[in-house]
Design a protein around this motif. Structure first.
Motif, PDB file in Angstrom:
ATOM      1  N   GLY A  21       0.530  -1.079  -0.108  1.00 46.31           N
ATOM      2  CA  GLY A  21       0.091  -0.170   0.041  1.00 46.31           C
ATOM      3  C   GLY A  21       0.858   1.199  -0.178  1.00 46.31           C
ATOM      4  N   GLU A  22       1.939   1.316   0.779  1.00 43.65           N
ATOM      5  CA  GLU A  22       2.876   2.407   0.860  1.00 43.65           C
ATOM      6  C   GLU A  22       3.382   2.772  -0.298  1.00 43.65           C
ATOM      7  N   LEU A  23       3.873   1.288  -1.037  1.00 42.40           N
ATOM      8  CA  LEU A  23       4.574   1.556  -2.412  1.00 42.40           C
ATOM      9  C   LEU A  23       3.684   2.072  -3.568  1.00 42.40           C
ATOM     10  N   GLN A  24       2.454   1.755  -3.531  1.00 40.12           N
ATOM     11  CA  GLN A  24       1.558   2.244  -4.490  1.00 40.12           C
ATOM     12  C   GLN A  24       1.459   3.908  -4.320  1.00 40.12           C
ATOM     13  N   ILE A  25       1.476   4.462  -3.097  1.00 32.75           N
ATOM     14  CA  ILE A  25       1.392   5.784  -2.972  1.00 32.75           C
ATOM     15  C   ILE A  25       2.794   6.417  -3.349  1.00 32.75           C
ATOM     16  N   LEU A  26       3.624   6.006  -2.737  1.00 32.51           N
ATOM     17  CA  LEU A  26       4.897   6.382  -3.224  1.00 32.51           C
ATOM     18  C   LEU A  26       5.219   6.548  -5.093  1.00 32.51           C
ATOM     19  N   GLN A  27       4.648   5.453  -5.358  1.00 37.30           N
ATOM     20  CA  GLN A  27       4.595   5.425  -6.911  1.00 37.30           C
ATOM     21  C   GLN A  27       3.712   6.445  -7.452  1.00 37.30           C
ATOM     22  N   LYS A  28       2.756   6.761  -7.022  1.00 39.76           N
ATOM     23  CA  LYS A  28       1.903   7.963  -7.503  1.00 39.76           C
ATOM     24  C   LYS A  28       2.653   9.220  -7.232  1.00 39.76           C
ATOM     25  N   LEU A  29       3.100   9.412  -5.982  1.00 38.68           N
ATOM     26  CA  LEU A  29       3.807  10.542  -5.661  1.00 38.68           C
ATOM     27  C   LEU A  29       4.835  10.691  -6.544  1.00 38.68           C
ATOM     28  N   ALA A  30       5.632   9.906  -7.071  1.00 34.19           N
ATOM     29  CA  ALA A  30       6.679  10.075  -8.011  1.00 34.19           C
ATOM     30  C   ALA A  30       6.345  10.474  -9.191  1.00 34.19           C
ATOM     31  N   ALA A  31       5.260   9.860  -9.652  1.00 32.57           N
ATOM     32  CA  ALA A  31       4.653  10.182 -11.100  1.00 32.57           C
ATOM     33  C   ALA A  31       3.701  11.453 -11.196  1.00 32.57           C
ATOM     34  N   GLY A  32       3.630  12.303  -9.914  1.00 29.77           N
ATOM     35  CA  GLY A  32       2.934  13.314  -9.684  1.00 29.77           C
ATOM     36  C   GLY A  32       1.352  13.073  -9.896  1.00 29.77           C
ATOM     37  N   GLN A  33       0.946  11.993  -9.566  1.00 27.83           N
ATOM     38  CA  GLN A  33      -0.576  11.628  -9.555  1.00 27.83           C
ATOM     39  C   GLN A  33      -1.168  11.303  -8.408  1.00 27.83           C
ATOM     40  N   LEU A  34      -0.434  11.678  -7.033  1.00 28.36           N
ATOM     41  CA  LEU A  34      -1.124  11.679  -5.749  1.00 28.36           C
ATOM     42  C   LEU A  34      -2.152  12.616  -5.543  1.00 28.36           C
ATOM     43  N   GLN A  35      -3.223  12.169  -5.588  1.00 23.17           N
ATOM     44  CA  GLN A  35      -4.272  13.242  -5.192  1.00 23.17           C
ATOM     45  C   GLN A  35      -4.810  13.012  -3.608  1.00 23.17           C
ATOM     46  N   PHE A  36      -5.458  14.139  -3.159  1.00 24.38           N
ATOM     47  CA  PHE A  36      -6.061  13.823  -1.727  1.00 24.38           C
ATOM     48  C   PHE A  36      -7.083  14.790  -1.709  1.00 24.38           C
ATOM     49  N   ASP A  37      -7.882  14.572  -0.628  1.00 23.06           N
ATOM     50  CA  ASP A  37      -8.832  15.459  -0.089  1.00 23.06           C
ATOM     51  C   ASP A  37      -8.494  16.214   1.359  1.00 23.06           C
ATOM     52  N   LEU A  38      -8.797  17.658   1.163  1.00 16.81           N
ATOM     53  CA  LEU A  38      -7.883  18.356   2.486  1.00 16.81           C
ATOM     54  C   LEU A  38      -9.037  18.247   3.396  1.00 16.81           C
ATOM     55  N   ARG A  39      -9.049  18.014   4.495  1.00 15.43           N
ATOM     56  CA  ARG A  39     -10.212  17.968   5.515  1.00 15.43           C
ATOM     57  C   ARG A  39      -9.972  18.697   6.664  1.00 15.43           C
ATOM     58  N   ASN A  40     -10.756  19.529   7.224  1.00 14.21           N
ATOM     59  CA  ASN A  40     -10.547  20.132   8.737  1.00 14.21           C
ATOM     60  C   ASN A  40     -11.234  19.450   9.689  1.00 14.21           C
ATOM     61  N   VAL A  41     -10.384  18.550  10.438  1.00 12.80           N
ATOM     62  CA  VAL A  41     -10.828  17.450  11.410  1.00 12.80           C
ATOM     63  C   VAL A  41     -11.758  18.050  12.502  1.00 12.80           C
ATOM     64  N   VAL A  42     -11.376  19.395  12.953  1.00 11.61           N
ATOM     65  CA  VAL A  42     -12.192  19.998  13.935  1.00 11.61           C
ATOM     66  C   VAL A  42     -13.579  20.210  13.483  1.00 11.61           C
ATOM     67  N   HIS A  43     -13.906  20.778  12.275  1.00  8.23           N
ATOM     68  CA  HIS A  43     -15.235  21.085  11.621  1.00  8.23           C
ATOM     69  C   HIS A  43     -15.614  20.095  10.710  1.00  8.23           C
ATOM     70  N   ASP A  44     -15.115  19.018  10.455  1.00  5.97           N
ATOM     71  CA  ASP A  44     -15.416  17.941   9.650  1.00  5.97           C
ATOM     72  C   ASP A  44     -15.929  18.478   8.529  1.00  5.97           C
ATOM     73  N   GLU A  45     -15.147  19.524   7.632  1.00  5.85           N
ATOM     74  CA  GLU A  45     -15.261  19.944   6.187  1.00  5.85           C
ATOM     75  C   GLU A  45     -14.140  19.949   5.452  1.00  5.85           C
ATOM     76  N   TYR A  46     -14.461  19.777   3.991  1.00  2.00           N
ATOM     77  CA  TYR A  46     -13.403  19.616   3.032  1.00  2.00           C
ATOM     78  C   TYR A  46     -13.123  20.917   2.365  1.00  2.00           C
ATOM     79  N   ALA A  47     -12.006  21.138   2.054  1.00  2.00           N
ATOM     80  CA  ALA A  47     -11.516  22.499   1.508  1.00  2.00           C
ATOM     81  C   ALA A  47     -11.633  22.442  -0.189  1.00  2.00           C
ATOM     82  N   PHE A  48     -11.905  23.638  -0.777  1.00  2.00           N
ATOM     83  CA  PHE A  48     -12.205  23.422  -2.291  1.00  2.00           C
ATOM     84  C   PHE A  48     -11.662  24.966  -2.705  1.00  2.00           C
ATOM     85  N   ALA A  49     -11.184  25.218  -3.925  1.00  2.00           N
ATOM     86  CA  ALA A  49     -10.549  26.606  -4.414  1.00  2.00           C
ATOM     87  C   ALA A  49     -12.049  26.979  -5.069  1.00  2.00           C
ATOM     88  N   GLY A  50     -12.275  28.226  -4.494  1.00  2.00           N
ATOM     89  CA  GLY A  50     -13.637  28.941  -4.710  1.00  2.00           C
ATOM     90  C   GLY A  50     -13.430  29.556  -6.069  1.00  2.00           C
TER      91      GLY A  50
END
Length: 82
Positions: A21-50
């Motif tokens: 699992g970690e190797l798959q993440i590292l391969q995506k990172l090296a290929a510039g393909q690692l995507q993620f959701d940015l979550r505020n854990v206190v408010h349980d809200e996800y960030a997006f560019a307005g």
């Protein structure tokens, strides 16, 4: 020691184990393909560019008010500077 190919279930370096699992993440990172959701854990809200909240060439990063709901505009990507 030198080997062309090694087949292992995991690699332990110090206190860190790198498995499939970690190797798959590292391969995506090296290929510039690692995507993620940015979550505020206190408010349980996800960030997006307005798109409607900007001046000149600046854009605001907002959070989605519906708690715990991911949105399609909220995907972020990690890439190497280049």
């Amino acid at each position: 020691m030198y080997a062309n190919t090694a087949v292992v279930n995991g690699l332990r370096i110090g206190g860190v184990t790198i498995g499939a699992g970690e190797l798959q993440i590292l391969q995506k990172l090296a290929a510039g393909q690692l995507q993620f959701d940015l979550r505020n854990v206190v408010h349980d809200e996800y960030a997006f560019a307005g798109t409607n909240f900007f001046t000149d060439n600046r854009r605001a990063v907002l959070t989605w008010a519906t708690k715990g709901e991911r949105i399609t505009q909220g995907r972020w990507q990690i890439s190497f500077p280049g």
